[in-house]
Design an enzyme around this catalytic site. Structure first.
Site, PDB file in Angstrom:
ATOM      1  N   HIS A 109       0.820  -1.213   0.000  1.00  0.00           N
ATOM      2  CA  HIS A 109       0.000   0.000   0.000  1.00  0.00           C
ATOM      3  C   HIS A 109       0.857   1.267   0.000  1.00  0.00           C
ATOM      4  O   HIS A 109       0.350   2.358   0.257  1.00  0.00           O
ATOM      5  CB  HIS A 109      -0.939  -0.010   1.213  1.00  0.00           C
ATOM      6  CG  HIS A 109      -2.239   0.694   0.964  1.00  0.00           C
ATOM      7  ND1 HIS A 109      -3.243   0.164   0.197  1.00  0.00           N
ATOM      8  CD2 HIS A 109      -2.694   1.906   1.354  1.00  0.00           C
ATOM      9  CE1 HIS A 109      -4.264   1.001   0.145  1.00  0.00           C
ATOM     10  NE2 HIS A 109      -3.946   2.067   0.835  1.00  0.00           N
ATOM     11  N   ASP A 172      -7.686   4.291   9.029  1.00  0.00           N
ATOM     12  CA  ASP A 172      -9.009   4.318   8.396  1.00  0.00           C
ATOM     13  C   ASP A 172      -9.252   3.065   7.552  1.00  0.00           C
ATOM     14  O   ASP A 172     -10.384   2.626   7.396  1.00  0.00           O
ATOM     15  CB  ASP A 172      -9.149   5.556   7.511  1.00  0.00           C
ATOM     16  CG  ASP A 172      -9.320   6.832   8.327  1.00  0.00           C
ATOM     17  OD1 ASP A 172      -9.835   6.749   9.457  1.00  0.00           O
ATOM     18  OD2 ASP A 172      -8.935   7.914   7.841  1.00  0.00           O
ATOM     19  N   GLU A 283     -13.082  13.009  13.068  1.00  0.00           N
ATOM     20  CA  GLU A 283     -12.385  13.333  11.828  1.00  0.00           C
ATOM     21  C   GLU A 283     -13.168  14.437  11.116  1.00  0.00           C
ATOM     22  O   GLU A 283     -14.093  15.031  11.661  1.00  0.00           O
ATOM     23  CB  GLU A 283     -12.231  12.096  10.930  1.00  0.00           C
ATOM     24  CG  GLU A 283     -11.178  11.119  11.408  1.00  0.00           C
ATOM     25  CD  GLU A 283     -10.724  10.145  10.330  1.00  0.00           C
ATOM     26  OE1 GLU A 283     -11.062  10.362   9.140  1.00  0.00           O
ATOM     27  OE2 GLU A 283     -10.007   9.177  10.665  1.00  0.00           O
TER      28      GLU A 283
END
Length: 530
Positions: A109, A172, A283
């Site tokens: 990632h 997240d 957030e």
């Protein structure tokens, strides 16, 4: 000497020099080819429980950023920690005469080729997942889970929930490996209370750049323990981690509200992260140039007042969405609803834009995976992701927002722009992670994707550079999160007062500079060719 004679002489000399350079480069190329051929032969002779793959290695030459492609010599599929240690120790004993480097790769990632290597071995860390997760829920001062460095956080969530427990801090997106996030920091909306994931680790098992297997904690090998956390993979490979757990809720009340003014939005965010037990997750994100009803951000949320909500239009204005969540169990739902109502009454959002939803704890934490499935179905997941992640000091956040949101950044239809504050007191300054010095700073994640038919990668990169240049000129004092630089001076500036310690740890734990070459911080120590 005539002019013609001198000209012919210069031409002859140039040809001689050119021939010498070509010969020299050919010799170097030949020696490198021989070196790599010899390296491959020696690697094939290594006794391993797992195996080394030399043919099908293309999957390890790309990552989520989808911009860099470096083909490794081999991919190691370890079945034990000793496999990793053996491979690294083998390269270590070869000394500086070897070009080989080592890159640990989880889910790939990374954004800038950080988990790639052109001259060496990529370690497929997920091969270690066969090591069973071990949840310790009793018999000690606090519960914890022992997980492989290649284990996915989503699997940890599933396993710990069986015991009514869960880690305290998350990212997240949960389909990432433990070693990958701990090598950076691991941040999400719980970080204001619990700190990043690197602040919630009790113990690590690490393989150093010498092939040593070391157990590390605050009491044992503490220098390496703190160095590896947030250390970008430079000092060792995390093969196992002991992660703190807490009692898990069953449900989540999830809410979103809108603001027209950034100052009011930020003021409410900061008020909430300073309060006790208002919310468990905080957030926010920016919405720019999204005309009409805001169905794109509401998802399955239910409006508090449907008639008022249906009248609200964005009209292309820049809006700010505050996203909060409160965890609960079904037996105290009424109490939680009352607490949430009181907390929201203290905020200054647009009253008609309150939307809420109730989901299970697992659904809430794995929410991004739903978007992934949709994007994959449209062929929009494996596209270039020239993302920009920044940590901005509170004192300059308003100036940053004024200069960037709606000005340099004029559209958010091709990826979210996440903005939320965290408390520095929840971060351990002994780790390698770098943050602004102020007590409160903001994560700003500009997650634009280069979807075909829309913006090109080059355009997004130019805009990212404009944001960085504006911040430099305005004296914003930001730090990059998931940093990417191309020069030693830029890295020195990034680490600031931590640079000398970072260099010392590199020299101590990876003297040959073989680990994590894709970060482009240090060069591999290689003997010169005569």
């Amino acid at each position: 000497m005539s002019y013609l004679h001198a000209r012919l002489l210069r031409k002859r000399n140039m040809l001689i020099v050119r021939s010498f350079i070509i010969l020299l480069l050919s010799c170097i190329a030949f020696k490198l080819a021989c070196c790599f051929s010899s390296s491959i032969s020696s690697l094939k002779a290594l006794p391993l429980v797992g195996h080394l793959e030399f043919e099908d290695v293309h999957h390890a030459s790309k990552d989520f950023g989808n911009r860099y492609q470096l083909l490794p010599l081999a991919v190691l599929h370890p079945k034990s920690v000793s496999d990793i240690a053996s491979a690294i120790r083998h390269i270590w004993t070869m000394g500086p005469h070897s070009q080989l480097t080592v890159a640990a790769r989880g889910r790939g990632h990374s954004l800038e080729g950080q988990a790639q290597t052109r001259h060496g071995i990529v370690i497929h860390m997920e091969s270690l997942q066969a090591q069973k997760l071990q949840v310790h829920s009793a018999g000690g001062p606090a519960p914890y889970v022992d997980a492989s460095g290649g284990e996915l956080w989503i699997n940890i969530l599933h396993e710990t929930l069986k015991y009514g427990l869960a880690p305290k801090s998350w990212t997240d997106y949960l389909h990432l490996t433990v070693g990958g996030t701990l090598s950076n920091a691991g941040i999400s909306g719980q970080a204001f209370r619990h700190g990043p994931q690197i602040s919630n680790v009790h113990q690590l098992e690490i393989v150093t750049g010498k092939g040593e297997i070391l157990n590390c904690s605050e009491r044992q090998n503490s220098d390496l323990f703190h160095g590896v956390l947030g250390g970008l993979g430079q000092f060792g490979i995390i093969t196992r981690a002991r992660i703190a757990l807490e009692p898990a809720p069953t449900m989540v009340k999830w809410m979103r509200v809108l603001y027209l003014d950034f100052s009011a939005f930020a003021r409410d965010q900061e008020r909430l992260i300073a309060a006790d037990n208002k919310f468990d997750y905080i957030e926010g994100f920016v919405i720019i140039n999204r005309t009409g009803l805001l169905n794109s951000w509401r998802l399955t949320f239910t409006p508090e007042d449907p008639s008022e909500a249906s009248q609200f239009k964005s009209d292309g204005r820049t809006l700010y969405c505050l996203e909060v969540a409160k965890y609960f169990k079904l037996d105290n739902k009424d109490i939680i609803n009352q607490e949430v109502k009181e907390s929201l009454s203290e905020l200054s959002y647009i009253s008609s834009t309150l939307f809420s939803s109730e989901v299970t704890y697992e659904e809430f934490l794995d929410r991004v995976h739903v978007s992934e499935i949709k994007l994959r179905s449209k062929g929009q997941w494996e596209v270039p992701h020239p993302w920009l992640n920044l940590l901005v000091p509170r004192s300059t956040m308003n100036e940053f927002a004024k200069g960037v949101f709606g000005n340099i950044l004029t559209d958010t239809s091709n990826g979210p722009v996440i903005v939320y504050p965290v408390n520095k007191s929840k971060w351990d300054n002994r780790t390698s992670a770098v943050t602004p010095e102020e007590e409160v700073f903001y994560l700003v994640a500009i997650l634009t994707s280069a979807v075909p038919g829309k913006e090109r990668v080059e355009e997004i990169l130019k805009r990212n550079q404009r944001i960085l240049e504006f911040s430099e000129e305005a004296g914003v004092g930001l730090k990059q999160y998931l940093p990417h630089y191309t020069t030693r001076q830029e890295w020195r500036s990034h680490f600031g007062g931590k640079w000398e310690e970072f260099v010392r740890r590199k020299s101590r734990y990876d003297p040959l500079g073989m680990l994590a070459p894709g970060q482009r911080i240090f060069d591999k120590a290689v003997a010169s060719y005569s």
